[in-house]
Design an enzyme around this catalytic site. Structure first.
Site, short mmCIF file in Angstrom:
data_model
loop_
_atom_site.label_atom_id
_atom_site.label_comp_id
_atom_site.label_asym_id
_atom_site.label_seq_id
_atom_site.Cartn_x
_atom_site.Cartn_y
_atom_site.Cartn_z
N LYS A 35 1.82 4.89 -1.02
CA LYS A 35 1.03 5.85 -1.56
C LYS A 35 1.66 6.99 -0.84
O LYS A 35 2.30 7.07 0.25
CB LYS A 35 -0.43 5.72 -1.62
CG LYS A 35 -0.86 5.45 -0.05
CD LYS A 35 -2.43 5.14 -0.10
CE LYS A 35 -2.92 4.92 1.24
NZ LYS A 35 -4.46 4.81 1.16
N ASN A 61 1.08 7.41 2.86
CA ASN A 61 1.76 6.59 3.73
C ASN A 61 3.25 6.86 3.73
O ASN A 61 4.15 6.01 4.10
CB ASN A 61 1.57 5.08 3.49
CG ASN A 61 0.35 4.56 3.71
OD1 ASN A 61 -0.38 5.08 4.43
ND2 ASN A 61 -0.01 3.31 3.12
N ASP A 66 0.63 -1.08 0.02
CA ASP A 66 -0.12 -0.01 -0.03
C ASP A 66 0.91 1.36 0.01
O ASP A 66 0.57 2.18 0.72
CB ASP A 66 -1.03 0.05 1.20
CG ASP A 66 -2.05 1.14 1.11
OD1 ASP A 66 -2.49 1.53 -0.27
OD2 ASP A 66 -2.66 1.38 2.00
#
Length: 168
Positions: free
Chosen positions: A51, A54, A49
């Site tokens: 992105k 993050n 994840d």
């Protein structure tokens, strides 16, 4: 559980405010994130994840060359590649997910590298290559070339950097 206390700004917030990063800053952030994912891949973990939401940019501890230190956060979707069982489910953020994941493949280090390429594109262009409803985004990943990075940025990009983004 003990965790590092971080003070800084989320990359997503910075991009929302400033729209895009300078080429040097985008490359520096990308290098730091690449070092982080290289480390977790050596530990047989895939983030799944990656992105802008993050990544936190923190002030470098006194006297370091780098002005900001990029910290990779949110390992909630991370998967171990050791003994991984295939679930067939798609997890992650559609704008950053790798085509092989859309097709139902297992997460691999290559999936994170693809997401890092999308993140670098976003930092340079000020937007992800494909946006809209989920079908449009997923179709973009599967069937379309990303829009020209230099055109999206509004200025010339070093061809080697554009090629690096495209390869990722």
């Amino acid at each position: 559980m003990v965790m590092e206390y971080l003070e800084g700004e989320m990359l997503a917030e910075l991009l929302h405010r400033d729209k895009r990063l300078g080429v040097r800053q985008a490359c520096e952030v990308t290098l730091q994130i690449a070092e982080a994912i290289h480390y977790i891949h050596e530990q047989k973990v895939v983030h799944c994840d990656l992105k802008s939401e993050n990544v936190m940019l923190c002030e470098a501890p006194g006297g370091q060359r780098r002005g900001k230190v990029a910290k990779l956060l949110d390992f909630g979707l991370a998967r171990s590649t050791a003994g991984m069982r295939h679930t067939g489910s798609l997890s992650g953020t559609p704008q950053y997910v790798a085509p092989e994941r859309i097709r139902g493949g297992q997460p691999t280090p290559s999936s994170d590298i693809y997401s890092l390429g999308i993140l670098l594109y976003e930092m340079l262009a000020g937007q992800v290559p494909w946006d809209g409803n989920m079908a449009q985004v997923l179709t973009g990943h599967l069937d379309q070339e990303p829009p020209d990075l230099a055109a999206r940025r509004g200025e010339a990009i070093d061809p080697a950097l554009a090629q690096l983004v495209a390869k990722a």
